[in-house]
Design a protein around this motif. Structure first.
Motif, PDB file in Angstrom:
ATOM      1  N   GLN A  64      27.936  43.562  13.264  1.00  9.96           N
ATOM      2  CA  GLN A  64      29.018  43.115  14.142  1.00  9.96           C
ATOM      3  C   GLN A  64      29.733  41.917  13.538  1.00  9.96           C
ATOM      4  N   ALA A  65      28.967  41.023  12.936  1.00 10.00           N
ATOM      5  CA  ALA A  65      29.575  39.853  12.292  1.00 10.00           C
ATOM      6  C   ALA A  65      30.388  40.260  11.069  1.00 10.00           C
ATOM      7  N   ALA A  66      30.012  41.400  10.448  1.00 10.70           N
ATOM      8  CA  ALA A  66      30.715  41.862   9.248  1.00 10.70           C
ATOM      9  C   ALA A  66      31.931  42.712   9.565  1.00 10.70           C
ATOM     10  N   ALA A  67      32.116  43.059  10.858  1.00  6.86           N
ATOM     11  CA  ALA A  67      33.235  43.936  11.229  1.00  6.86           C
ATOM     12  C   ALA A  67      34.561  43.267  10.912  1.00  6.86           C
ATOM     13  N   THR A  68      35.499  44.050  10.416  1.00  6.01           N
ATOM     14  CA  THR A  68      36.833  43.535  10.126  1.00  6.01           C
ATOM     15  C   THR A  68      37.839  44.169  11.081  1.00  6.01           C
ATOM     16  N   ALA A  69      38.930  43.482  11.336  1.00  2.00           N
ATOM     17  CA  ALA A  69      39.940  43.962  12.292  1.00  2.00           C
ATOM     18  C   ALA A  69      41.144  44.523  11.557  1.00  2.00           C
ATOM     19  N   ARG A  70      41.690  45.600  12.099  1.00  2.97           N
ATOM     20  CA  ARG A  70      42.897  46.206  11.557  1.00  2.97           C
ATOM     21  C   ARG A  70      43.875  46.471  12.697  1.00  2.97           C
ATOM     22  N   PRO A  71      45.184  46.297  12.451  1.00  4.34           N
ATOM     23  CA  PRO A  71      46.167  46.551  13.516  1.00  4.34           C
ATOM     24  C   PRO A  71      46.108  47.999  13.980  1.00  4.34           C
ATOM     25  N   LEU A  72      46.349  48.220  15.256  1.00  9.14           N
ATOM     26  CA  LEU A  72      46.438  49.585  15.755  1.00  9.14           C
ATOM     27  C   LEU A  72      47.610  50.289  15.077  1.00  9.14           C
ATOM     28  N   GLY A  73      47.465  51.574  14.862  1.00  4.96           N
ATOM     29  CA  GLY A  73      48.415  52.302  14.033  1.00  4.96           C
ATOM     30  C   GLY A  73      49.785  52.507  14.625  1.00  4.96           C
ATOM     31  N   GLU A  74      49.947  52.351  15.949  1.00  2.00           N
ATOM     32  CA  GLU A  74      51.225  52.667  16.564  1.00  2.00           C
ATOM     33  C   GLU A  74      52.354  51.752  16.108  1.00  2.00           C
ATOM     34  N   ARG A  75      52.073  50.454  15.934  1.00  2.00           N
ATOM     35  CA  ARG A  75      53.119  49.509  15.558  1.00  2.00           C
ATOM     36  C   ARG A  75      52.490  48.309  14.876  1.00  2.00           C
ATOM     37  N   ALA A  76      53.132  47.836  13.815  1.00  2.00           N
ATOM     38  CA  ALA A  76      52.558  46.716  13.071  1.00  2.00           C
ATOM     39  C   ALA A  76      52.590  45.434  13.881  1.00  2.00           C
ATOM     40  N   TRP A  77      53.702  45.203  14.625  1.00  2.00           N
ATOM     41  CA  TRP A  77      53.816  43.986  15.419  1.00  2.00           C
ATOM     42  C   TRP A  77      54.843  44.223  16.526  1.00  2.00           C
ATOM     43  N   THR A  78      54.875  43.306  17.472  1.00  2.00           N
ATOM     44  CA  THR A  78      55.884  43.353  18.529  1.00  2.00           C
ATOM     45  C   THR A  78      56.271  41.931  18.897  1.00  2.00           C
ATOM     46  N   HIS A  79      57.479  41.755  19.433  1.00  2.00           N
ATOM     47  CA  HIS A  79      57.891  40.440  19.898  1.00  2.00           C
ATOM     48  C   HIS A  79      57.075  40.058  21.132  1.00  2.00           C
ATOM     49  N   VAL A  80      56.726  38.784  21.231  1.00  2.00           N
ATOM     50  CA  VAL A  80      56.014  38.242  22.383  1.00  2.00           C
ATOM     51  C   VAL A  80      56.898  37.158  22.983  1.00  2.00           C
ATOM     52  N   TYR A  81      56.979  37.083  24.302  1.00  3.31           N
ATOM     53  CA  TYR A  81      57.921  36.166  24.929  1.00  3.31           C
ATOM     54  C   TYR A  81      57.259  34.979  25.614  1.00  3.31           C
ATOM     55  N   SER A  82      55.942  34.892  25.505  1.00  7.52           N
ATOM     56  CA  SER A  82      55.242  33.722  26.023  1.00  7.52           C
ATOM     57  C   SER A  82      53.965  33.552  25.237  1.00  7.52           C
ATOM     58  N   MET A  83      53.659  32.312  24.883  1.00  3.19           N
ATOM     59  CA  MET A  83      52.425  32.043  24.136  1.00  3.19           C
ATOM     60  C   MET A  83      51.234  32.060  25.059  1.00  3.19           C
ATOM     61  N   TYR A  84      51.454  31.952  26.377  1.00  2.53           N
ATOM     62  CA  TYR A  84      50.345  31.857  27.302  1.00  2.53           C
ATOM     63  C   TYR A  84      50.461  32.931  28.382  1.00  2.53           C
TER      64      TYR A  84
END
Length: 384
Positions: free
Chosen positions: A364-384
């Motif tokens: 579990q500590a060795a697991a790496t994260a990869r973005p979900l395949g649908e979209r590389a990124w999206t705009h976010v309109y609030s940091m909180y």
């Protein structure tokens, strides 16, 4: 009829001149306003683009350099805001990681464009959902060997699933074989190992195991040996003497220390290292001599264990394993590929103790994260 005189039109030229000047001034002022507005609009568009690029760079940086020791240890619902990273004198990003459930994270990067005084002129937020890719190691025995195996002396191999003292969040124990091998038999020496009395498990041992081949040493659920090795916290070689957890001046786990492989013992003064499970990669032969540690150990050559060294987690060796004298105590599991066809040897006071809990926590500590395949990124309109 009275004829008008020219003297009745006196002053009209001055009025017309003033009016003309006002019109010209208005046109010039309008041109200046329009030009300034165009300049400011272009400048703001440039600042917004720079802030966006900083945010995207931050998102890429966090995903590429996924902090397994920190992020993978977060509880579901936890949010971690990272320190601001300056990309140059006027652009920076601030990252935020939120763990949504066991496998999904939301990663947000706030890119900023600043003026010379540090004031923020533009900010853009981009985010992505990431999923953990957990290495899957087919470790269903205390010792798995693709080739010959010799066990003797006071050595023991047990597949009776064990939870280390003080460890929590472990899966339900599931006993496995003490030894699995692709060879016809398991060699023994010494009275302690007559009739494999030094081997315990369910079943005790398995020979001629057709499931043992090179695949299980090179493919871990879609993550290859080389990919896992590339994620290593440390490259090791030669003799590693006296493994031990250490803290830095602030009382945090000193992850920069080559001999600090975490703290497998509970309730010690090194509790800050209890959840630290590094990935260790040896491109060639390596010897561990004394001390204790935990994590995932990958060895492309041969592995020698000595001095009663204790290691918690999966040990994957492409060559052979030799543990003699006071030997080593492996709590988790060992896989040896026998690339050089020399038999793996367990003797002396060596111990191979299967522990699904140690394997699970290390992977579990060795697991790496990869973005979900649908979209590389999206705009976010609030940091909180």
């Amino acid at each position: 009829m009275r004829t008008p005189r020219h003297s009745d039109e006196r002053g009209i030229a001055l009025a017309m001149a003033v009016f003309g000047i006002m019109v010209i001034g208005a046109l010039v002022a309008g041109a200046f306003v329009a030009g300034r507005l165009e300049h400011r609009t272009s400048q703001n568009s440039l600042f917004a683009a720079q802030a966006f690029e900083a945010g995207e760079a931050g998102l890429s940086d966090m995903m590429t350099n996924w902090n397994t020791g920190t992020y993978n240890g977060m509880a579901a619902g936890d949010t971690l805001t990272l320190p601001t990273v300056m990309l140059d004198a006027s652009t920076a990003y601030t990252g935020r990681v939120t763990r949504l459930n066991d496998n999904i994270f939301m990663v947000v990067s706030a890119g900023q464009k600043m003026n010379a005084g540090g004031g923020v002129m533009s900010q853009r937020l981009v985010g992505t959902f990431a999923r953990l890719f957990l290495p899957v190691v087919q470790m269903n025995a205390a010792i798995t060997v693709d080739g010959e195996m010799t066990i003797g002396g006071s050595a023991e191999a047990t597949g009776m699933d064990w939870v280390p003292g003080g460890w929590g969040g472990c899966p339900a124990p599931a006993d496995v074989a003490g030894i699995r091998t692709s060879a016809d038999e398991i060699n023994t020496n010494g009275a302690n190992c007559n009739n494999l009395d030094c081997v315990d498990g369910s079943p005790q041992a398995v020979t001629n195991d057709a499931t043992i081949d090179s695949t299980i040493f090179n493919n871990f659920g879609g993550i290859t040996f080389d990919e896992l090795a590339a994620m290593a916290n440390f490259q090791i070689s030669g003799v590693q003497n006296g493994l031990a957890p250490t803290l830095d001046a602030g009382g945090r786990c000193d992850t920069s220390n080559l001999l600090n492989w975490g703290e497998p013992w509970s309730a010690t003064t090194f509790g800050a290292c209890f959840n630290y499970f590094p990935i260790l990669h040896a491109p060639g032969d390596v010897k561990l001599n004394g001390g204790r540690g935990q994590g995932t150990l990958l060895v492309e050559g041969d592995l020698e264990l000595a001095g009663g060294v204790e290691f918690y987690g999966p040990v994957i060796v492409k060559g052979r394993v030799k543990s003699t004298g006071t030997g080593g105590h492996i709590n988790g599991g060992i896989m040896a590929g026998q690339v050089d066809l020399d038999p793996s040897t367990f003797s002396g006071n060596s111990l191979a103790q299967f522990s699904s809990c140690a394997i699970m926590r290390a992977l579990q500590a060795a697991a790496t994260a990869r973005p979900l395949g649908e979209r590389a990124w999206t705009h976010v309109y609030s940091m909180y």
